[in-house]
Design a protein around this motif. Structure first.
Motif, PDB file in Angstrom:
ATOM      1  N   ALA A 136       0.834  -1.206   0.000  1.00 21.09           N
ATOM      2  CA  ALA A 136       0.000   0.000   0.000  1.00 21.09           C
ATOM      3  C   ALA A 136       0.868   1.255   0.000  1.00 21.09           C
ATOM      4  CB  ALA A 136      -0.931  -0.013   1.213  1.00 21.09           C
ATOM      5  N   VAL A 137       1.966   1.234   0.762  1.00 23.23           N
ATOM      6  CA  VAL A 137       2.885   2.379   0.784  1.00 23.23           C
ATOM      7  C   VAL A 137       3.484   2.615  -0.595  1.00 23.23           C
ATOM      8  CG1 VAL A 137       5.080   3.224   1.714  1.00 23.23           C
ATOM      9  CG2 VAL A 137       3.408   2.174   3.239  1.00 23.23           C
ATOM     10  N   LEU A 138       3.897   1.541  -1.263  1.00 19.38           N
ATOM     11  CA  LEU A 138       4.500   1.665  -2.595  1.00 19.38           C
ATOM     12  C   LEU A 138       3.501   2.214  -3.609  1.00 19.38           C
ATOM     13  CD1 LEU A 138       6.861   1.190  -4.533  1.00 19.38           C
ATOM     14  CD2 LEU A 138       6.043  -1.155  -4.819  1.00 19.38           C
ATOM     15  N   LEU A 139       2.271   1.680  -3.612  1.00 21.85           N
ATOM     16  CA  LEU A 139       1.265   2.148  -4.562  1.00 21.85           C
ATOM     17  C   LEU A 139       0.859   3.596  -4.281  1.00 21.85           C
ATOM     18  CD1 LEU A 139      -1.020  -1.014  -4.843  1.00 21.85           C
ATOM     19  CD2 LEU A 139       0.767  -0.249  -6.422  1.00 21.85           C
ATOM     20  N   ALA A 140       0.701   3.941  -2.999  1.00 26.20           N
ATOM     21  CA  ALA A 140       0.371   5.329  -2.659  1.00 26.20           C
ATOM     22  C   ALA A 140       1.502   6.274  -3.049  1.00 26.20           C
ATOM     23  CB  ALA A 140       0.079   5.445  -1.158  1.00 26.20           C
ATOM     24  N   LEU A 141       2.744   5.845  -2.833  1.00 25.17           N
ATOM     25  CA  LEU A 141       3.892   6.663  -3.223  1.00 25.17           C
ATOM     26  C   LEU A 141       3.915   6.884  -4.728  1.00 25.17           C
ATOM     27  CD1 LEU A 141       6.623   8.000  -2.497  1.00 25.17           C
ATOM     28  CD2 LEU A 141       7.675   5.750  -2.795  1.00 25.17           C
ATOM     29  N   ALA A 142       3.702   5.815  -5.501  1.00 26.32           N
ATOM     30  CA  ALA A 142       3.715   5.955  -6.961  1.00 26.32           C
ATOM     31  C   ALA A 142       2.574   6.853  -7.440  1.00 26.32           C
ATOM     32  CB  ALA A 142       3.611   4.567  -7.607  1.00 26.32           C
ATOM     33  N   PHE A 143       1.385   6.691  -6.862  1.00 21.89           N
ATOM     34  CA  PHE A 143       0.232   7.480  -7.319  1.00 21.89           C
ATOM     35  C   PHE A 143       0.402   8.953  -7.007  1.00 21.89           C
ATOM     36  CE2 PHE A 143      -3.878   9.447  -6.253  1.00 21.89           C
ATOM     37  CZ  PHE A 143      -4.495   9.371  -7.485  1.00 21.89           C
ATOM     38  N   TRP A 144       0.715   9.299  -5.762  1.00 25.25           N
ATOM     39  CA  TRP A 144       0.802  10.710  -5.374  1.00 25.25           C
ATOM     40  C   TRP A 144       2.026  11.391  -5.963  1.00 25.25           C
ATOM     41  CZ3 TRP A 144      -3.387  12.957  -3.870  1.00 25.25           C
ATOM     42  CH2 TRP A 144      -4.359  12.231  -3.185  1.00 25.25           C
ATOM     43  N   THR A 145       3.106  10.636  -6.207  1.00 31.54           N
ATOM     44  CA  THR A 145       4.254  11.222  -6.898  1.00 31.54           C
ATOM     45  C   THR A 145       3.901  11.552  -8.340  1.00 31.54           C
ATOM     46  OG1 THR A 145       5.748   9.927  -5.485  1.00 31.54           O
ATOM     47  CG2 THR A 145       6.695  10.901  -7.473  1.00 31.54           C
ATOM     48  N   TRP A 146       3.172  10.651  -9.004  1.00 31.44           N
ATOM     49  CA  TRP A 146       2.722  10.935 -10.374  1.00 31.44           C
ATOM     50  C   TRP A 146       1.770  12.119 -10.392  1.00 31.44           C
ATOM     51  CZ3 TRP A 146      -2.530  10.396 -11.720  1.00 31.44           C
ATOM     52  CH2 TRP A 146      -2.813  10.681 -13.060  1.00 31.44           C
ATOM     53  N   LEU A 147       0.925  12.239  -9.377  1.00 34.42           N
ATOM     54  CA  LEU A 147      -0.098  13.280  -9.382  1.00 34.42           C
ATOM     55  C   LEU A 147       0.478  14.643  -9.020  1.00 34.42           C
ATOM     56  CD1 LEU A 147      -3.208  13.475  -9.801  1.00 34.42           C
ATOM     57  CD2 LEU A 147      -3.418  13.399  -7.308  1.00 34.42           C
ATOM     58  N   GLY A 184       3.837  15.407  -3.397  1.00 38.04           N
ATOM     59  CA  GLY A 184       2.916  14.269  -3.334  1.00 38.04           C
ATOM     60  C   GLY A 184       3.566  13.053  -2.721  1.00 38.04           C
ATOM     61  N   ALA A 185       4.868  12.841  -3.007  1.00 34.40           N
ATOM     62  CA  ALA A 185       5.591  11.734  -2.380  1.00 34.40           C
ATOM     63  C   ALA A 185       5.662  11.919  -0.870  1.00 34.40           C
ATOM     64  CB  ALA A 185       6.994  11.633  -2.974  1.00 34.40           C
ATOM     65  N   PHE A 186       5.869  13.166  -0.416  1.00 30.96           N
ATOM     66  CA  PHE A 186       5.885  13.433   1.026  1.00 30.96           C
ATOM     67  C   PHE A 186       4.517  13.187   1.653  1.00 30.96           C
ATOM     68  CE2 PHE A 186       4.867  16.622   4.301  1.00 30.96           C
ATOM     69  CZ  PHE A 186       5.721  16.195   5.308  1.00 30.96           C
ATOM     70  N   LEU A 187       3.448  13.526   0.927  1.00 28.98           N
ATOM     71  CA  LEU A 187       2.097  13.384   1.464  1.00 28.98           C
ATOM     72  C   LEU A 187       1.553  11.967   1.362  1.00 28.98           C
ATOM     73  CD1 LEU A 187       0.405  16.613   0.042  1.00 28.98           C
ATOM     74  CD2 LEU A 187       0.916  16.135   2.441  1.00 28.98           C
ATOM     75  N   SER A 188       2.240  11.072   0.657  1.00 28.34           N
ATOM     76  CA  SER A 188       1.672   9.750   0.393  1.00 28.34           C
ATOM     77  C   SER A 188       1.390   8.972   1.680  1.00 28.34           C
ATOM     78  CB  SER A 188       2.609   8.953  -0.519  1.00 28.34           C
ATOM     79  OG  SER A 188       3.879   8.769   0.092  1.00 28.34           O
ATOM     80  N   SER A 189       2.346   8.926   2.595  1.00 31.81           N
ATOM     81  CA  SER A 189       2.132   8.173   3.839  1.00 31.81           C
ATOM     82  C   SER A 189       1.087   8.817   4.744  1.00 31.81           C
ATOM     83  CB  SER A 189       3.462   8.002   4.575  1.00 31.81           C
ATOM     84  OG  SER A 189       4.328   7.155   3.852  1.00 31.81           O
ATOM     85  N   PRO A 190       1.120  10.154   4.998  1.00 29.47           N
ATOM     86  CA  PRO A 190       0.028  10.736   5.800  1.00 29.47           C
ATOM     87  C   PRO A 190      -1.352  10.539   5.197  1.00 29.47           C
ATOM     88  CG  PRO A 190       1.884  12.254   5.692  1.00 29.47           C
ATOM     89  CD  PRO A 190       2.199  11.129   4.764  1.00 29.47           C
ATOM     90  N   LEU A 191      -1.487  10.689   3.886  1.00 27.58           N
ATOM     91  CA  LEU A 191      -2.797  10.478   3.267  1.00 27.58           C
ATOM     92  C   LEU A 191      -3.216   9.019   3.344  1.00 27.58           C
ATOM     93  CD1 LEU A 191      -2.540  12.784   0.116  1.00 27.58           C
ATOM     94  CD2 LEU A 191      -3.789  13.205   2.237  1.00 27.58           C
ATOM     95  N   LEU A 192      -2.253   8.104   3.289  1.00 27.96           N
ATOM     96  CA  LEU A 192      -2.581   6.688   3.449  1.00 27.96           C
ATOM     97  C   LEU A 192      -3.057   6.400   4.871  1.00 27.96           C
ATOM     98  CD1 LEU A 192      -2.632   3.897   2.157  1.00 27.96           C
ATOM     99  CD2 LEU A 192      -0.240   3.606   2.835  1.00 27.96           C
ATOM    100  N   ILE A 193      -2.456   7.054   5.852  1.00 25.37           N
ATOM    101  CA  ILE A 193      -2.911   6.902   7.244  1.00 25.37           C
ATOM    102  C   ILE A 193      -4.342   7.404   7.395  1.00 25.37           C
ATOM    103  CG2 ILE A 193      -2.536   7.732   9.597  1.00 25.37           C
ATOM    104  CD1 ILE A 193       0.453   7.711   9.030  1.00 25.37           C
ATOM    105  N   VAL A 194      -4.640   8.574   6.815  1.00 24.30           N
ATOM    106  CA  VAL A 194      -5.996   9.125   6.889  1.00 24.30           C
ATOM    107  C   VAL A 194      -6.991   8.194   6.211  1.00 24.30           C
ATOM    108  CG1 VAL A 194      -7.462  11.045   6.185  1.00 24.30           C
ATOM    109  CG2 VAL A 194      -5.178  11.498   7.069  1.00 24.30           C
ATOM    110  N   ALA A 195      -6.620   7.669   5.040  1.00 26.18           N
ATOM    111  CA  ALA A 195      -7.524   6.763   4.316  1.00 26.18           C
ATOM    112  C   ALA A 195      -7.791   5.494   5.106  1.00 26.18           C
ATOM    113  CB  ALA A 195      -6.926   6.431   2.949  1.00 26.18           C
TER     114      ALA A 195
END
Length: 375
Positions: free
Chosen positions: A330-341, A346-357
């Motif tokens: 999940a961390v890897l997929l969230a990192l790839a998605f938010w970095t692309w977006l 977005g890479a920095f926000l990937s883990s906090p947004l994954l925690i919120v989700a």
């Protein structure tokens, strides 16, 4: 009427029709379809809504990225504002003090990193020539590779190691540097969010009229604030330790600018997976340019690799524990998605947004399905 022993009993499928002439009904019961049309329509509409939301986040990045970044960081820093409020410092003043302190710390780290980076950027052609001279050991394997390509019909006849051009520097800096408007929107939103977080919490809770929904909203907000605040504090302490250890490694191995490299390691470690890998290659390049031998150049990167291995597999899981632990996929997929977006932020926000989700999923869609039996 019972059948006599000599009577012939017809099978059930060969029974004659009833007296009124109506045939027997078919015993097969028609089963309902596995997927109903309404479900297909609902899934299609949900998919279109998701695609529209992603497109809006991508197109309006200049607005959504500063706002979401301010919300996430403000939620992380709100416990500090609550602490200042408990010692009789008004929340508005405390929010300004917190943002000023974080900005000063960020400016200090940027100064440590930018000073050697600017110095090296003025010497790019010289450093590229020195790096090319150091990598002549790879000329023979590359020549064999190009010969193999020529035998297979490839038209690439280059031999030797070709240094990349530096046309990517300006686009990369433009990609990494947000505009002044984005900076202003981020800081203004961050200060106002921290200052008014208590009122926002109360408004969100009182939006629902049912007492049960209010309690659920309160639990969600409390858990998000607790988890994000704990994540920021824990990750900052771990990254500071990684930065100090990297600086000491650079001092012991004779690398130039150990303070800047340590600050860069601490900063990149906020980005999971990609950050440590990028720092490893930075140390490799700096070592190849700075040391006359390949063994000396690879000493610091290898020690940094050992450090990040123990940090990622033993230190961080032990400190964070199961409560903040996230699934690696999940961390890897969230990192790839938010970095692309949204790029690096977005890479920095990937883990906090994954925690919120994960928190929202746990409270809004609880898992009530029966567990599978053990093997």
């Amino acid at each position: 009427m019972r059948a006599l022993p000599g009577d012939r009993v017809l099978p059930r499928e060969h029974e004659p029709p009833r007296e009124n002439g109506t045939p027997l009904p078919d015993s097969a019961i028609e089963q309902p379809p596995l997927i109903r049309r309404q479900e297909v329509v609902a899934v299609a509409l949900a998919g279109l809504l998701l695609i529209a939301a992603i497109a809006a986040l991508y197109v309006a990045k200049a607005f959504f990225l500063p706002v979401v970044l301010a919300f996430v960081i403000g939620t992380m820093l709100s416990p500090a504002a609550g602490f200042l409020e408990r010692i009789h410092i008004p929340r508005a003043v405390g929010s300004v003090l917190i943002v000023a302190a974080v900005t000063a710390l960020g400016a200090f780290i940027v100064g440590l990193i930018s000073a050697p980076a600017m110095e090296w950027s003025t010497r790019l052609p010289e450093l590229a020539g020195r790096l090319k001279d150091k990598l002549h050991v790879f000329d023979r394997p590359l020549a064999l590779w190009h010969e193999l390509q020529a035998m297979l019909g490839s038209s690439d006849g280059l031999t030797g190691l070709q240094m990349p051009k530096f046309d990517w520097v300006q686009p990369t800096l433009e990609f990494l540097s947000p505009t002044f408007t984005e900076f202003l929107l981020f800081f203004a939103t961050l200060v106002l969010f921290i200052a008014s977080w208590k009122d926002l919490r109360r408004t969100l809770i009182m939006t629902f009229g049912d007492r049960g929904r209010r309690l659920r909203t309160l639990r969600i907000l409390n858990e998000i604030e607790e988890h994000l605040g704990g994540y920021l504090l824990t990750v900052t302490m771990i990254n500071a330790g990684v930065g100090i250890a990297t600086g000491l490694i650079c001092v012991l191995t004779g690398m130039p600018n150990p303070a800047g490299l340590g600050a860069l390691a601490a900063t990149l470690n906020y980005i999971p997976i990609i950050g440590p890998i990028a720092m490893f290659f930075v140390l490799v390049i700096v070592g190849l340019v700075s040391f006359p031998t390949l063994a000396g150049a690879l000493m610091a990167p290898l020690m940094f690799g050992i450090l990040t291995f123990f940090e990622g597999h033993f230190i961080t899981p032990t400190i964070i524990g199961r409560k903040l632990a996230l699934n690696a996929l999940a961390v890897l997929l969230a990192l790839a998605f938010w970095t692309w977006l949204w790029g690096p932020m977005g890479a920095f926000l990937s883990s906090p947004l994954l925690i919120v989700a994960s928190i929202l999923k746990e409270h809004l869609m609880p898992d009530e399905t029966p567990q599978l039996p053990e093997d």
